[in-house]
Design a protein around this motif. Structure first.
Motif, PDB file in Angstrom:
ATOM      1  N   SER A  36      14.249  33.116  -7.902  1.00  0.00           N
ATOM      2  CA  SER A  36      13.050  32.276  -7.761  1.00  0.00           C
ATOM      3  C   SER A  36      13.270  30.850  -8.257  1.00  0.00           C
ATOM      4  O   SER A  36      12.366  30.015  -8.156  1.00  0.00           O
ATOM      5  N   GLY A  58       1.674  30.307  -3.257  1.00  0.00           N
ATOM      6  CA  GLY A  58       2.362  30.802  -4.436  1.00  0.00           C
ATOM      7  C   GLY A  58       2.199  29.819  -5.575  1.00  0.00           C
ATOM      8  O   GLY A  58       1.263  29.009  -5.587  1.00  0.00           O
ATOM      9  N   ASN A 100       1.117  39.224 -13.629  1.00  0.00           N
ATOM     10  CA  ASN A 100       1.844  40.301 -14.314  1.00  0.00           C
ATOM     11  C   ASN A 100       2.486  39.800 -15.606  1.00  0.00           C
ATOM     12  O   ASN A 100       2.534  40.518 -16.621  1.00  0.00           O
ATOM     13  N   ILE A 113       7.063  31.396  -7.539  1.00  0.00           N
ATOM     14  CA  ILE A 113       6.733  32.822  -7.631  1.00  0.00           C
ATOM     15  C   ILE A 113       5.376  33.092  -6.983  1.00  0.00           C
ATOM     16  O   ILE A 113       4.607  32.165  -6.687  1.00  0.00           O
ATOM     17  N   SER A 114       5.070  34.353  -6.796  1.00  0.00           N
ATOM     18  CA  SER A 114       3.761  34.753  -6.283  1.00  0.00           C
ATOM     19  C   SER A 114       2.744  34.714  -7.413  1.00  0.00           C
ATOM     20  O   SER A 114       3.085  34.779  -8.599  1.00  0.00           O
ATOM     21  N   GLU A 146       0.798  37.049  -8.008  1.00  0.00           N
ATOM     22  CA  GLU A 146       0.857  38.386  -8.601  1.00  0.00           C
ATOM     23  C   GLU A 146       1.874  38.422  -9.740  1.00  0.00           C
ATOM     24  O   GLU A 146       1.603  38.994 -10.814  1.00  0.00           O
ATOM     25  N   ALA A 147       3.044  37.824  -9.524  1.00  0.00           N
ATOM     26  CA  ALA A 147       4.065  37.786 -10.580  1.00  0.00           C
ATOM     27  C   ALA A 147       3.575  36.986 -11.775  1.00  0.00           C
ATOM     28  O   ALA A 147       3.867  37.319 -12.931  1.00  0.00           O
ATOM     29  N   LYS A 160      13.275  41.958  -7.848  1.00  0.00           N
ATOM     30  CA  LYS A 160      14.140  40.786  -7.681  1.00  0.00           C
ATOM     31  C   LYS A 160      14.563  40.235  -9.045  1.00  0.00           C
ATOM     32  O   LYS A 160      13.879  40.419 -10.047  1.00  0.00           O
ATOM     33  N   THR A 211      15.087  37.087 -11.589  1.00  0.00           N
ATOM     34  CA  THR A 211      14.413  35.795 -11.778  1.00  0.00           C
ATOM     35  C   THR A 211      15.270  34.636 -11.292  1.00  0.00           C
ATOM     36  O   THR A 211      14.750  33.558 -10.993  1.00  0.00           O
ATOM     37  N   LYS A 226       8.926  37.362 -13.319  1.00  0.00           N
ATOM     38  CA  LYS A 226       9.780  38.202 -12.470  1.00  0.00           C
ATOM     39  C   LYS A 226       8.987  38.795 -11.308  1.00  0.00           C
ATOM     40  O   LYS A 226       7.906  39.341 -11.484  1.00  0.00           O
ATOM     41  N   GLU A 227       9.557  38.660 -10.102  1.00  0.00           N
ATOM     42  CA  GLU A 227       9.015  39.336  -8.930  1.00  0.00           C
ATOM     43  C   GLU A 227       9.534  40.770  -8.912  1.00  0.00           C
ATOM     44  O   GLU A 227      10.684  41.032  -9.278  1.00  0.00           O
ATOM     45  N   SER A 228       8.728  41.684  -8.487  1.00  0.00           N
ATOM     46  CA  SER A 228       9.115  43.089  -8.445  1.00  0.00           C
ATOM     47  C   SER A 228      10.355  43.290  -7.581  1.00  0.00           C
ATOM     48  O   SER A 228      10.418  42.838  -6.440  1.00  0.00           O
TER      49      SER A 228
END
Length: 742
Positions: free
Chosen positions: A88, A57, A116, A109-110, A112-113, A83, A85, A79-81
């Motif tokens: 995290s 991550g 995004n 975070i990932s 991916e986040a 969830k 913020t 922001k994670e989908s």
């Protein structure tokens, strides 16, 4: 003297009704140049974490342009989908920027986040350049909030939140800890997607069970910490020296034969826990102390290793007999003593493991005295492992720690910060004053985390002109130090809890309120705390005849916990009083959150009940209108400074002066108390948290109106109990008697 009153009745509660729509601060804007800068920073961070896949991550530090309230932390960026913020966040700290103190939050975070967020900001950047000439003012912001961006896949509220995030965020970065590590350390790493033991093994560091304090905190040798800093410097959240060294207090007077000291055998006296150096069983009060040695059996115990622990116990057991000038009226106490250290240096991680085990196995002990303290100063951005452990234990168990404020040497700098564990927020931290009521020459100072008022109170610990007498293995000595101020406060807390039957919250509020009085002593020097606790326990438990002092206690199970039903007597001109109130509670704390350490907040509003805009509200004695409809809107820095937001002790008071006037009566003439609960994280950690409030009303004309107050309260349905010291002592004695059955 008037007796203190306990009011018992019903508190009402209400849920949070929600805030207004998100908006940019009035007159402010977000420029596309700033958005582009944020995008560029995130792209570089993304490249870094694509090349460093060890934590599965990304750690990203968000640097804000100020101290931000929870409502102004990022909501959409990173922001994670599905969830928040908040979930995290792995740490927070303060940094100084252009003369201002600013927040820094580190998120895990990932990837991916992270991608995004880059895509979201890129779309806002393109739209801003195309339609708003590179500037988003409030008008443009409202347009995006209502209509969104044509053809965008992002919902309106997400776009709006992202723009507001950009306004408060100064920049993104990957923070690293590269400071020199001169000795073995206790290290905390950020919680990531990989187990800590597995992560460290990947770079050649093997952790045994004895080296682990919790999942992310452990002992590392200097060479191991150097490896971590070379391989993964971004992983280190905080590190402190593991070997603690404490300043031994000075001896001022020669000893004399202890045979003159005698003491009866203990009976049903309350027991105070003491965690210290070793205890010498040859002293005259040895029957009063149940002593247990927890130091490694391979370590030789020398006579010098028993001096400090024995001296502290002597004050708790028989302090008034040894120091008649400090007779507090509390009597004697038994001690359950745990020797966890020897004279001089000791391993922090070893002491920490012992303290947790001790508390868990001795849950009948309510008051613990800890007069050991580190010579090193506390850190600016995080609480010590020792302080954090004490805070966690006090939140989980119904106990209180009384902690010495630590000492400095005579050649040490003037404003030396206190040492661990005196940075414990839930503990009562005690500094010393001399017998002229001036801060002791060896005293150290707060604050903790640039904010929390520590020490809490002060008491007599002796100084170069006059010492505190203690009993040690070789006799009676004159000593000076915060180590000998703290036990006197432990005695008072144990008396209030065990003999008076108060909760720890009420006992702490009473203690701090008595120290503060009408002329609180805490100031910018952070050396005295709220003031000096009175010598006599009766001065805490009784009040002047022109004062009404009462106690309220309860539990918060909602956003608001309140009563509008406190009937204060009045005269023909109104309410002839000045008022003060002290609130104490024991919140959950999270060391991994850094400077945002306390998880829950209680905001106190006390004053006259009035109607405003068709709604009932409280006109607080300190003009606090936070949370009220159309109430004061403050920046976080001002809310902390003016109303001690996030502090677990609140003391609000009107000034005592000669030209005080009666207060206006509103409506039915009631007074009210409201506690508003706020949370930093999303786990509702403050649900069910207890509080204690001590209120004092001083009649400005000198009249005694306490009986009128009692009568009015009873008519309104309050159960009113007078705190009768003698009766409570009798009840305690009877309750502790052993019954022999035929």
């Amino acid at each position: 003297m008037n007796e203190i009153l306990q009011l018992k009745g019903t508190f009402e509660s209400s849920k949070f009704k929600g805030g207004g729509a998100a908006s940019l601060p009035k007159g402010q804007k977000v420029e596309v140049l700033h958005i582009r800068s944020l995008i560029s920073q995130l792209v570089e961070i993304e490249k870094f974490w694509h090349n460093h896949t060890d934590i599965k991550g990304a750690l990203v530090s968000v640097h804000y342009d100020r101290v931000v309230a929870k409502s102004h932390r990022i909501k959409e960026l990173l922001k994670e989908s599905g969830k928040s913020t908040n979930s995290s966040i792995r740490g927070s700290k303060f940094e100084h920027h252009n003369g201002n103190i600013c927040h820094v939050f580190t998120h895990f975070i990932s990837l991916e986040a992270l991608r995004n967020t880059i895509d979201l900001l890129s779309e806002i950047e393109r739209y801003t350049m195309s339609y708003f000439n590179g500037i988003i003012t409030n008008d443009e912001f409202i347009q995006i909030s209502k209509n969104g961006i044509a053809g965008s896949n992002y919902k309106n509220y997400r776009l709006a939140n992202a723009i507001i995030d950009c306004f408060y965020v100064s920049y993104f970065d990957i923070d690293t800890d590269l400071k020199e590590s001169p000795k073995d350390s206790i290290v905390t790493i950020y919680k990531t997607g990989v187990d800590s033991i597995e992560l460290l093994q990947s770079i050649g560091i093997n952790l045994g069970k004895m080296k682990m304090l919790d999942d992310t905190t452990f002992h590392l040798k200097k060479e191991e910490l150097d490896i971590l800093k070379q391989s993964m410097p971004y992983l280190i959240a905080m590190s402190v020296s593991d070997i603690s060294e404490w300043n031994k207090e000075d001896i001022l007077d020669n000893h004399y034969d202890e045979e003159i000291m005698t003491i009866p055998d203990p009976t049903n006296e309350p027991t105070i826990g003491v965690i210290d150096t070793q205890f010498d069983k040859q002293v005259y009060f040895t029957k009063w102390v149940d002593s247990r040695n927890l130091v490694d059996s391979n370590i030789e115990i020398r006579p010098v290793d028993k001096e400090h622990g024995t001296a502290v116990c002597s004050i708790i057991v028989d302090g008034p007999a040894i120091n008649p000038n400090l007779d507090d009226g509390c009597g004697r106490f038994k001690v359950r003593h745990f020797g966890v250290a020897i004279d001089g240096k000791f391993s922090s991680i070893s002491v920490l493991k012992n303290i947790e085990k001790i508390v868990k196995e001795n849950t009948d002990i309510k008051v613990w005295n800890l007069s050991l303290g580190a010579l090193l100063e506390i850190e600016e951005n995080f609480v010590s492992p020792e302080g954090a452990l004490l805070d966690r234990l006090q939140n989980e168990y119904d106990i209180v720690f009384v902690v010495a404020g630590t000492n400095k040497g005579r050649s040490t700098k003037e404003n030396m910060k206190i040492g661990a564990p005196a940075d414990s927020i839930n503990s009562i931290v005690v500094n010393s004053v001399d017998f002229s009521n001036q801060p002791a020459s060896y005293g150290r100072c707060g604050p903790v985390l640039s904010f929390f008022h520590k020490p809490d109170v002060s008491y007599y610990g002796g100084d170069v002109d006059k010492a505190i007498d203690v009993c040690e293995p070789l006799g009676k000595w004159g000593r000076i130090g915060t180590s000998y101020a703290a036990p006197w406060i432990s005695r008072k807390m144990a008396y209030l809890i065990h003999k008076m039957g108060f909760s720890r919250e009420v006992a702490k509020a009473l203690l701090i309120d008595s120290a503060a009085g009408w002329n609180r002593r805490d100031d910018h020097t952070f050396r005295v705390g709220f003031g000096i606790v009175p010598r006599k326990i009766e001065d805490i438990l009784k009040t002047n005849e022109d004062e009404i002092k009462f106690i309220l206690s309860g539990t918060v199970n909602n956003y608001e916990t309140f009563t509008h039903n406190i009937p204060v007597p009045r005269d023909e001109k109104g309410f002839p009083y000045i008022a003060r109130a002290t609130l104490a509670y024991y919140p959950k704390c999270d060391r991994n959150q850094g400077v945002d350490y306390t998880c829950s907040e209680m905001d106190i509003h006390f004053g006259r009940v009035m109607e405003r805009n068709g709604k009932v509200t409280i006109k607080a004695i300190n003009n606090n209108s936070q949370g009220d409809e159309n109430g004061e809107k403050l920046y976080e820095t001002n809310a902390r400074k003016m109303y001690r937001k996030w502090d677990n002790v609140k003391h609000i008071s009107e000034k005592l002066n000669s030209n005080a006037r009666s207060k206006k009566v509103y409506g039915a003439g009631n007074w009210g108390l409201m506690i508003r609960k706020k949370e930093r994280l999303d786990d509702n950690a403050g649900l069910g948290m207890k509080f204690g409030v001590v209120v004092t009303l001083k009649e400005i004309n000198g009249f005694n109106r306490i009986q009128d107050f009692i009568n009015l309260c009873r008519v309104r349905g309050w159960l009113v109990n007078k705190v009768d010291v003698e009766l409570n002592n009798t009840i305690y004695d009877m309750a502790e008697q052993e019954i022999e059955w035929d």
